[in-house]
Design a protein around this motif. Structure first.
Motif, mmCIF file in Angstrom:
data_model
loop_
_atom_site.group_PDB
_atom_site.id
_atom_site.type_symbol
_atom_site.label_atom_id
_atom_site.label_comp_id
_atom_site.label_asym_id
_atom_site.label_seq_id
_atom_site.Cartn_x
_atom_site.Cartn_y
_atom_site.Cartn_z
ATOM 1 N N GLY A 102 -7.949 4.381 -10.359
ATOM 2 C CA GLY A 102 -7.250 5.598 -10.749
ATOM 3 C C GLY A 102 -6.467 5.481 -12.044
ATOM 4 N N TRP A 103 -6.222 4.263 -12.513
ATOM 5 C CA TRP A 103 -5.494 4.074 -13.776
ATOM 6 C C TRP A 103 -6.420 4.421 -14.932
ATOM 7 C CZ3 TRP A 103 -6.563 1.139 -18.072
ATOM 8 C CH2 TRP A 103 -5.539 1.045 -19.030
ATOM 9 N N THR A 104 -5.889 5.070 -15.942
ATOM 10 C CA THR A 104 -6.610 5.270 -17.196
ATOM 11 C C THR A 104 -5.674 4.973 -18.357
ATOM 12 O OG1 THR A 104 -6.094 7.635 -17.317
ATOM 13 C CG2 THR A 104 -8.191 7.023 -16.268
ATOM 14 N N ALA A 105 -6.277 4.594 -19.456
ATOM 15 C CA ALA A 105 -5.496 4.298 -20.658
ATOM 16 C C ALA A 105 -4.698 5.533 -21.060
ATOM 17 C CB ALA A 105 -6.424 3.866 -21.786
ATOM 18 N N PRO A 106 -3.475 5.331 -21.522
ATOM 19 C CA PRO A 106 -2.592 6.467 -21.843
ATOM 20 C C PRO A 106 -3.078 7.277 -23.035
ATOM 21 C CG PRO A 106 -1.614 4.402 -22.561
ATOM 22 C CD PRO A 106 -2.861 4.044 -21.799
ATOM 23 N N PRO A 107 -2.545 8.495 -23.155
ATOM 24 C CA PRO A 107 -2.888 9.317 -24.325
ATOM 25 C C PRO A 107 -2.409 8.622 -25.602
ATOM 26 C CG PRO A 107 -1.486 10.538 -22.791
ATOM 27 C CD PRO A 107 -1.620 9.156 -22.270
ATOM 28 N N PRO A 108 -3.094 8.873 -26.705
ATOM 29 C CA PRO A 108 -2.707 8.210 -27.961
ATOM 30 C C PRO A 108 -1.468 8.855 -28.558
ATOM 31 C CG PRO A 108 -4.488 9.740 -28.365
ATOM 32 C CD PRO A 108 -4.265 9.747 -26.871
ATOM 33 N N PRO A 109 -0.787 8.100 -29.434
ATOM 34 C CA PRO A 109 0.299 8.721 -30.200
ATOM 35 C C PRO A 109 -0.295 9.733 -31.178
ATOM 36 C CG PRO A 109 -0.203 6.555 -31.069
ATOM 37 C CD PRO A 109 -1.039 6.722 -29.828
ATOM 38 N N GLU A 110 0.555 10.564 -31.706
ATOM 39 C CA GLU A 110 0.091 11.519 -32.707
ATOM 40 C C GLU A 110 -0.475 10.747 -33.901
ATOM 41 O OE1 GLU A 110 1.763 15.124 -35.549
ATOM 42 O OE2 GLU A 110 3.159 14.004 -34.306
ATOM 43 N N ARG A 111 -1.592 11.221 -34.410
ATOM 44 C CA ARG A 111 -2.192 10.602 -35.591
ATOM 45 C C ARG A 111 -1.855 11.473 -36.796
ATOM 46 N NH1 ARG A 111 -8.579 9.582 -36.114
ATOM 47 N NH2 ARG A 111 -8.496 11.831 -36.288
ATOM 48 N N VAL A 112 -1.109 10.891 -37.735
ATOM 49 C CA VAL A 112 -0.605 11.630 -38.891
ATOM 50 C C VAL A 112 -1.383 11.211 -40.130
ATOM 51 C CG1 VAL A 112 1.428 12.062 -40.320
ATOM 52 C CG2 VAL A 112 1.680 11.743 -37.840
ATOM 53 N N GLU A 113 -1.936 12.194 -40.826
ATOM 54 C CA GLU A 113 -2.622 11.929 -42.096
ATOM 55 C C GLU A 113 -1.614 11.406 -43.116
ATOM 56 O OE1 GLU A 113 -5.808 12.343 -43.295
ATOM 57 O OE2 GLU A 113 -6.634 13.037 -41.378
ATOM 58 N N PRO A 114 -1.931 10.313 -43.803
ATOM 59 C CA PRO A 114 -1.028 9.827 -44.845
ATOM 60 C C PRO A 114 -0.866 10.852 -45.972
ATOM 61 C CG PRO A 114 -2.561 8.128 -44.185
ATOM 62 C CD PRO A 114 -3.039 9.407 -43.552
ATOM 63 N N ALA A 115 0.331 10.929 -46.497
ATOM 64 C CA ALA A 115 0.626 11.853 -47.595
ATOM 65 C C ALA A 115 -0.150 11.443 -48.843
ATOM 66 C CB ALA A 115 2.124 11.863 -47.885
ATOM 67 N N GLY A 116 -0.540 12.404 -49.621
ATOM 68 C CA GLY A 116 -1.328 12.144 -50.822
ATOM 69 C C GLY A 116 -0.525 11.652 -52.005
ATOM 70 N N THR A 117 0.798 11.744 -51.957
ATOM 71 C CA THR A 117 1.612 11.382 -53.113
ATOM 72 C C THR A 117 2.701 10.378 -52.772
ATOM 73 O OG1 THR A 117 3.055 13.269 -52.694
ATOM 74 C CG2 THR A 117 1.207 13.602 -54.229
ATOM 75 N N ALA A 118 2.566 9.644 -51.700
ATOM 76 C CA ALA A 118 3.596 8.696 -51.292
ATOM 77 C C ALA A 118 3.606 7.451 -52.187
ATOM 78 C CB ALA A 118 3.374 8.286 -49.841
ATOM 79 N N ASP A 119 4.728 6.736 -52.177
ATOM 80 C CA ASP A 119 4.787 5.457 -52.880
ATOM 81 C C ASP A 119 3.901 4.445 -52.143
ATOM 82 O OD1 ASP A 119 6.648 3.562 -51.098
ATOM 83 O OD2 ASP A 119 7.449 5.604 -51.033
ATOM 84 N N GLU A 120 3.640 3.328 -52.800
ATOM 85 C CA GLU A 120 2.695 2.331 -52.285
ATOM 86 C C GLU A 120 3.040 1.856 -50.877
ATOM 87 O OE1 GLU A 120 0.845 -1.964 -53.691
ATOM 88 O OE2 GLU A 120 2.819 -1.348 -54.418
ATOM 89 N N ARG A 121 4.276 1.465 -50.640
ATOM 90 C CA ARG A 121 4.675 0.944 -49.330
ATOM 91 C C ARG A 121 4.480 1.996 -48.242
ATOM 92 N NH1 ARG A 121 8.436 -3.117 -47.850
ATOM 93 N NH2 ARG A 121 9.068 -2.871 -45.687
#
Length: 188
Positions: free
Chosen positions: A17-36
């Protein structure tokens, strides 16, 4: 070697009856962020992608070696990724005295191979814990911080971030094939 045994899984959590939990939200990386920010966001994106590949599957399904003749399983990939996070971030970048939990010199592929009796719930919780510990290590280090690697020489935190994005991206491709063979789900 079977992996972490910290009470996170056990018979109740990893049993019938156990199943793997739902995933965390998947967020698209910003297009203009700094390198880190960009590198860390891509790594988290790929971590969330892997969580999507295993979400809702039973322990038996996670253990299934579904793409013959390969011995890969989704649980083996999860255990491997936990070891990768542990090794690169905690042992190498942060200099912590932590040993591998699922493999050793006598069994170098134990993370992939020893899944028959592994506790799927505990292993997925271990992966999530190593991912958070990795974020904590990254927060303490500059991209320019370096360490010595026995085979590759001097490496930077920047290199580790780029390498882990590559590691997850490659294994997410494997996970796509495994998941499709297990239950027909295809991912994005």
């Amino acid at each position: 070697m079977s992996g972490p045994a910290d009470g996170a899984g056990g018979a109740a959590a990893g049993g019938r009856g156990w199943t793997a939990p739902p995933p965390p939200e998947r967020v698209e990386p910003a297009g203009t962020a700094d390198e880190r920010t960009l590198l860390a966001a891509y790594l988290d994106y790929h971590r969330a992608t892997f969580a999507r590949k295993v979400a809702g599957l039973s322990a038996e399904q996670l253990r299934r070696r579904a793409v013959e003749p390969s011995s890969l399983s989704l649980l083996g990939l999860a255990r491997h990724l936990a070891e990768v996070e542990r090794s690169w971030w905690r042992r190498r970048v942060d200099g912590q005295d932590v040993e591998p939990l699922t493999y050793d010199g006598a069994n170098p592929d134990g993370d992939f191979d020893d899944v028959e009796d592994a506790d799927a719930a505990a292993d997925l919780a271990w992966l999530a814990r190593e991912q958070q510990l990795a974020r904590d290590v990254l927060a303490r280090h500059s991209l320019d911080d370096t360490f010595e690697h026995a085979r590759q020489g001097t490496l930077s935190v920047r290199w580790v971030l780029a390498h882990l994005v590559e590691e997850y991206a490659r294994h997410n491709g494997h996970a796509d094939l495994l998941r499709e063979r297990i239950d027909g789900e295809v991912g994005e």
